[in-house]
Design a protein around this motif. Structure first.
Motif, PDB file in Angstrom:
ATOM      1  N   PRO A 147       0.834  -1.218   0.000  1.00 16.61           N
ATOM      2  CA  PRO A 147       0.000   0.000   0.000  1.00 16.61           C
ATOM      3  C   PRO A 147       0.861   1.259   0.000  1.00 16.61           C
ATOM      4  CG  PRO A 147       0.086  -0.935   2.197  1.00 16.61           C
ATOM      5  CD  PRO A 147       0.883  -1.867   1.322  1.00 16.61           C
ATOM      6  N   THR A 148       1.566   1.487  -1.102  1.00 15.52           N
ATOM      7  CA  THR A 148       2.536   2.574  -1.204  1.00 15.52           C
ATOM      8  C   THR A 148       2.093   3.625  -2.216  1.00 15.52           C
ATOM      9  OG1 THR A 148       3.747   1.418  -2.927  1.00 15.52           O
ATOM     10  CG2 THR A 148       4.425   0.978  -0.660  1.00 15.52           C
ATOM     11  N   THR A 149       2.834   4.719  -2.247  1.00 15.38           N
ATOM     12  CA  THR A 149       2.555   5.792  -3.204  1.00 15.38           C
ATOM     13  C   THR A 149       2.655   5.294  -4.645  1.00 15.38           C
ATOM     14  OG1 THR A 149       3.384   7.465  -1.669  1.00 15.38           O
ATOM     15  CG2 THR A 149       3.325   8.062  -4.007  1.00 15.38           C
ATOM     16  N   VAL A 150       3.657   4.439  -4.930  1.00 13.13           N
ATOM     17  CA  VAL A 150       3.834   3.935  -6.294  1.00 13.13           C
ATOM     18  C   VAL A 150       2.609   3.128  -6.732  1.00 13.13           C
ATOM     19  CG1 VAL A 150       5.192   2.407  -7.781  1.00 13.13           C
ATOM     20  CG2 VAL A 150       6.344   3.920  -6.162  1.00 13.13           C
ATOM     21  N   ALA A 151       2.150   2.229  -5.844  1.00 10.77           N
ATOM     22  CA  ALA A 151       0.992   1.387  -6.186  1.00 10.77           C
ATOM     23  C   ALA A 151      -0.263   2.228  -6.374  1.00 10.77           C
ATOM     24  CB  ALA A 151       0.769   0.347  -5.093  1.00 10.77           C
ATOM     25  N   ALA A 152      -0.527   3.105  -5.420  1.00 10.94           N
ATOM     26  CA  ALA A 152      -1.742   3.918  -5.482  1.00 10.94           C
ATOM     27  C   ALA A 152      -1.689   4.895  -6.647  1.00 10.94           C
ATOM     28  CB  ALA A 152      -1.933   4.675  -4.171  1.00 10.94           C
ATOM     29  N   GLY A 153      -0.523   5.526  -6.861  1.00 13.43           N
ATOM     30  CA  GLY A 153      -0.385   6.489  -7.951  1.00 13.43           C
ATOM     31  C   GLY A 153      -0.542   5.842  -9.311  1.00 13.43           C
ATOM     32  N   ALA A 154       0.096   4.679  -9.503  1.00  7.39           N
ATOM     33  CA  ALA A 154      -0.007   3.985 -10.789  1.00  7.39           C
ATOM     34  C   ALA A 154      -1.433   3.487 -11.029  1.00  7.39           C
ATOM     35  CB  ALA A 154       0.979   2.812 -10.829  1.00  7.39           C
ATOM     36  N   ALA A 155      -2.082   3.006  -9.970  1.00  9.50           N
ATOM     37  CA  ALA A 155      -3.472   2.555 -10.108  1.00  9.50           C
ATOM     38  C   ALA A 155      -4.388   3.714 -10.493  1.00  9.50           C
ATOM     39  CB  ALA A 155      -3.951   1.915  -8.801  1.00  9.50           C
ATOM     40  N   LEU A 156      -4.139   4.867  -9.904  1.00 13.60           N
ATOM     41  CA  LEU A 156      -4.945   6.038 -10.241  1.00 13.60           C
ATOM     42  C   LEU A 156      -4.667   6.491 -11.678  1.00 13.60           C
ATOM     43  CD1 LEU A 156      -7.095   7.717  -8.905  1.00 13.60           C
ATOM     44  CD2 LEU A 156      -5.324   9.237  -7.996  1.00 13.60           C
ATOM     45  N   LEU A 157      -3.409   6.357 -12.131  1.00 13.33           N
ATOM     46  CA  LEU A 157      -3.098   6.659 -13.534  1.00 13.33           C
ATOM     47  C   LEU A 157      -3.882   5.750 -14.470  1.00 13.33           C
ATOM     48  CD1 LEU A 157       0.766   7.256 -13.886  1.00 13.33           C
ATOM     49  CD2 LEU A 157      -1.078   8.946 -13.887  1.00 13.33           C
ATOM     50  N   MET A 158      -3.978   4.466 -14.113  1.00 13.59           N
ATOM     51  CA  MET A 158      -4.729   3.542 -14.948  1.00 13.59           C
ATOM     52  C   MET A 158      -6.199   3.932 -14.980  1.00 13.59           C
ATOM     53  SD  MET A 158      -4.695   1.018 -16.951  1.00 13.59           S
ATOM     54  CE  MET A 158      -6.066   0.239 -17.795  1.00 13.59           C
ATOM     55  N   ALA A 159      -6.748   4.233 -13.799  1.00 14.17           N
ATOM     56  CA  ALA A 159      -8.154   4.644 -13.742  1.00 14.17           C
ATOM     57  C   ALA A 159      -8.387   5.891 -14.587  1.00 14.17           C
ATOM     58  CB  ALA A 159      -8.568   4.889 -12.297  1.00 14.17           C
ATOM     59  N   LEU A 160      -7.466   6.853 -14.489  1.00 15.74           N
ATOM     60  CA  LEU A 160      -7.603   8.087 -15.268  1.00 15.74           C
ATOM     61  C   LEU A 160      -7.459   7.820 -16.763  1.00 15.74           C
ATOM     62  CD1 LEU A 160      -5.638  10.592 -12.998  1.00 15.74           C
ATOM     63  CD2 LEU A 160      -8.093  10.629 -13.486  1.00 15.74           C
ATOM     64  N   SER A 161      -6.561   6.893 -17.150  1.00 16.04           N
ATOM     65  CA  SER A 161      -6.408   6.585 -18.575  1.00 16.04           C
ATOM     66  C   SER A 161      -7.685   5.944 -19.120  1.00 16.04           C
ATOM     67  CB  SER A 161      -5.202   5.667 -18.808  1.00 16.04           C
ATOM     68  OG  SER A 161      -5.495   4.325 -18.523  1.00 16.04           O
ATOM     69  N   MET A 162      -8.377   5.186 -18.268  1.00 17.48           N
ATOM     70  CA  MET A 162      -9.648   4.588 -18.687  1.00 17.48           C
ATOM     71  C   MET A 162     -10.737   5.650 -18.813  1.00 17.48           C
ATOM     72  SD  MET A 162      -9.400   1.182 -16.315  1.00 17.48           S
ATOM     73  CE  MET A 162     -10.888   0.364 -16.859  1.00 17.48           C
ATOM     74  N   VAL A 163     -10.730   6.610 -17.894  1.00 11.23           N
ATOM     75  CA  VAL A 163     -11.692   7.714 -17.988  1.00 11.23           C
ATOM     76  C   VAL A 163     -11.394   8.553 -19.230  1.00 11.23           C
ATOM     77  CG1 VAL A 163     -12.556   9.796 -16.869  1.00 11.23           C
ATOM     78  CG2 VAL A 163     -12.089   7.770 -15.497  1.00 11.23           C
ATOM     79  N   ILE A 164     -10.109   8.764 -19.507  1.00  9.28           N
ATOM     80  CA  ILE A 164      -9.704   9.479 -20.717  1.00  9.28           C
ATOM     81  C   ILE A 164     -10.217   8.738 -21.956  1.00  9.28           C
ATOM     82  CG2 ILE A 164      -7.696  10.041 -22.168  1.00  9.28           C
ATOM     83  CD1 ILE A 164      -6.213  10.643 -19.468  1.00  9.28           C
ATOM     84  N   ASN A 165     -10.119   7.410 -21.928  1.00 13.63           N
ATOM     85  CA  ASN A 165     -10.629   6.602 -23.029  1.00 13.63           C
ATOM     86  C   ASN A 165     -12.130   6.845 -23.237  1.00 13.63           C
ATOM     87  OD1 ASN A 165     -10.415   4.127 -24.904  1.00 13.63           O
ATOM     88  ND2 ASN A 165     -12.068   3.565 -23.512  1.00 13.63           N
ATOM     89  N   GLU A 166     -12.851   6.996 -22.120  1.00 14.46           N
ATOM     90  CA  GLU A 166     -14.291   7.252 -22.236  1.00 14.46           C
ATOM     91  C   GLU A 166     -14.558   8.584 -22.939  1.00 14.46           C
ATOM     92  OE1 GLU A 166     -15.474   6.953 -18.182  1.00 14.46           O
ATOM     93  OE2 GLU A 166     -14.816   4.866 -18.069  1.00 14.46           O
ATOM     94  N   SER A 167     -13.801   9.598 -22.590  1.00 18.60           N
ATOM     95  CA  SER A 167     -14.001  10.893 -23.242  1.00 18.60           C
ATOM     96  C   SER A 167     -13.591  10.830 -24.717  1.00 18.60           C
ATOM     97  CB  SER A 167     -13.227  11.994 -22.502  1.00 18.60           C
ATOM     98  OG  SER A 167     -11.852  11.738 -22.494  1.00 18.60           O
ATOM     99  N   LEU A 168     -12.558  10.035 -25.015  1.00 19.38           N
ATOM    100  CA  LEU A 168     -12.119   9.833 -26.398  1.00 19.38           C
ATOM    101  C   LEU A 168     -13.228   9.190 -27.225  1.00 19.38           C
ATOM    102  CD1 LEU A 168      -9.536   9.657 -28.385  1.00 19.38           C
ATOM    103  CD2 LEU A 168      -9.394   7.300 -27.594  1.00 19.38           C
ATOM    104  N   VAL A 169     -13.820   8.136 -26.675  1.00 19.75           N
ATOM    105  CA  VAL A 169     -14.870   7.406 -27.393  1.00 19.75           C
ATOM    106  C   VAL A 169     -16.133   8.261 -27.513  1.00 19.75           C
ATOM    107  CG1 VAL A 169     -16.342   5.364 -27.340  1.00 19.75           C
ATOM    108  CG2 VAL A 169     -13.932   5.165 -26.737  1.00 19.75           C
TER     109      VAL A 169
END
Length: 439
Positions: A84-106
């Motif tokens: 439960p570290t900054t790297v894990a949480a930050g990277a997971a949030l990046l993935m979530a944001l990239s998926m949200v970005i994908n939604e806006s793209l579509v």
């Protein structure tokens, strides 16, 4: 679990449909023209190269998902790899944001195809307005429950794969199997442009992570998650190649680039006539809408999983329901804001930066801490890291020349994400019993 997951609510067919649904919605419709812009006349082969890189990446996700199927997929992988570290949480949030970005793209792609079909201008307020409307529709479908999403995904995926395959075959036949885009229109960007274009091609395949993020809800997940990922990537590779060659046989490169926000519709008319044009627009609307529904489904569950693991903050803002219902709302609100303020090219670039950085961190974490535990081969993990790094560097270099502000926005946003998570985890450290490895 407070997020109200439903075990065995998604069949193997549902999972394949969700994966192909997200990929085809974002990939062939939103990105063909942008990939052609970077790769030049070799753009169909960028999809092959992207599939190869994706295959190396998917290996990590399959190994982890087979060992630890989870409704939070990528959040689970990162948490097990880094704790439960900054790297894990930050990277997971990046993935979530990239998926949200994908939604806006579509969503924005849906708007562009609709307006092109109606022969209306696409540089007006109608594009963001229609985009927000289709995002809201995706939210309505998602709050109706998993079976609605699964049933609709299967139906839409069958329509998309069948319809787009027919479009590709018909356009190739009408074009006499010639390739108009070769050596025509505009100057090519050479090897650097081709490698950079692979970042967008990889983005066209990243929908397979939708399956990873629904792991705990898939029937027989230790076997079916991996199967669904492999099948959906294979199906999309064939569809992308067929359509890329079909577009190239109908239009010269300069017209593909000029119509990059609605390239399939533009290619349909010279090849298939006015009726074919309208059928292609209709197909694009079905593909983008269903891709959006599947993406909203997956990212809301990932955010709920991260909330359960105490890796991101959560507030219900007075809303009723469980955490998953709240994360659905967060997802559609953020996607709506992005689709209002960014155009397609910048949305895609931002998504590529976020996804590639997150992907590298996942491979490194599994290589460093989990490869023996899940039976993963180290050389494949290191190859995946190397390929991602080369593509990311080439893409960043090309974007720095063409649009430096989007590179600065991406770097700043990533820095803010990791700083935010660092402060949040210092103030409210999550329980350490969730993880087995520390960073």
């Amino acid at each position: 679990m407070s997020s109200d997951y439903r075990k065995d609510s998604i069949t193997l067919l549902d999972a394949i449909a969700m994966g192909t649904g997200v990929m085809i919605g974002a990939g062939i419709l939103a990105l063909t023209g942008q990939i052609a812009d970077l790769a030049g006349p070799l753009f169909p082969f960028a999809f092959i190269a992207g599939a190869v890189v994706t295959a190396f990446s998917a290996y990590t996700y399959i190994k982890m998902s087979n060992a630890y199927p989870s409704a939070g997929g990528i959040g689970m992988i990162l948490q097990k790899a880094y704790g439960p570290t900054t790297v894990a949480a930050g990277a997971a949030l990046l993935m979530a944001l990239s998926m949200v970005i994908n939604e806006s793209l579509v969503a924005r792609t849906f708007a562009n195809y609709l307006l092109r079909g109606l022969d209306m201008p696409r540089d007006t307020w109608l594009v963001p307005a229609i985009s927000v409307g289709v995002i809201f529709f995706a939210w309505l479908v998602n709050i109706s429950g998993n079976r609605s999403v699964g049933w609709l995904s299967v139906l839409m995926a069958a329509l998309k794969v069948g319809g787009i395959t027919l479009f590709g075959a018909a356009a190739l036949w009408a074009g006499g199997f010639s390739f108009e885009a070769t050596g025509r229109g505009g100057e090519t960007t050479g090897a650097a442009g081709f490698v950079a274009s692979m970042a967008l091609a990889i983005l066209a395949f990243k929908g397979f992570t939708t399956i990873t993020n629904s792991g705990a809800e898939i029937t027989k997940p230790h076997r079916n998650v991996g199967r669904a990922i492999v099948i959906s990537i294979a199906v999309c590779t064939l569809v992308y190649l067929l359509v890329a060659f079909a577009v190239g046989s109908s239009l010269p490169l300069d017209r593909i680039v000029a119509a990059k926000d609605y390239a399939l519709a533009e290619a349909a008319e010279p090849a298939l006539g006015r009726t074919g044009f309208y059928l292609t627009v209709a197909l694009a609307l079905v593909a983008t809408a269903s891709g959006l529904i599947a993406s909203v489904f997956a990212v809301s569950r990932m955010l709920a999983m991260l909330t359960d693991m105490k890796m991101i903050p959560h507030s219900h803002f007075g809303m009723p329901g469980v955490i998953r219902d709240h994360t659905l709302v967060y997802t559609v609100v953020i996607a709506s804001l992005l689709t209002v303020f960014f155009d397609l090219s910048r949305i895609a670039s931002l998504g590529a930066f976020f996804y590639l950085v997150m992907d590298i961190l996942i491979h490194w974490g599994v290589f460093r801490n989990l490869r023996d535990e899940v039976g993963a081969r180290g050389w494949i993990l290191l190859t995946a890291i190397g390929l991602d790094a080369v593509v990311l560097a080439a893409f960043a270099a090309m974007k720095w020349q063409a649009d430096p502000s989007i590179v600065l926005i991406a770097v700043t946003a990533m820095a803010v994400v990791f700083l935010f998570e660092h402060v949040f985890l210092r103030l409210r450290p999550p329980p350490r019993h969730h993880h087995r490895h520390g960073a």
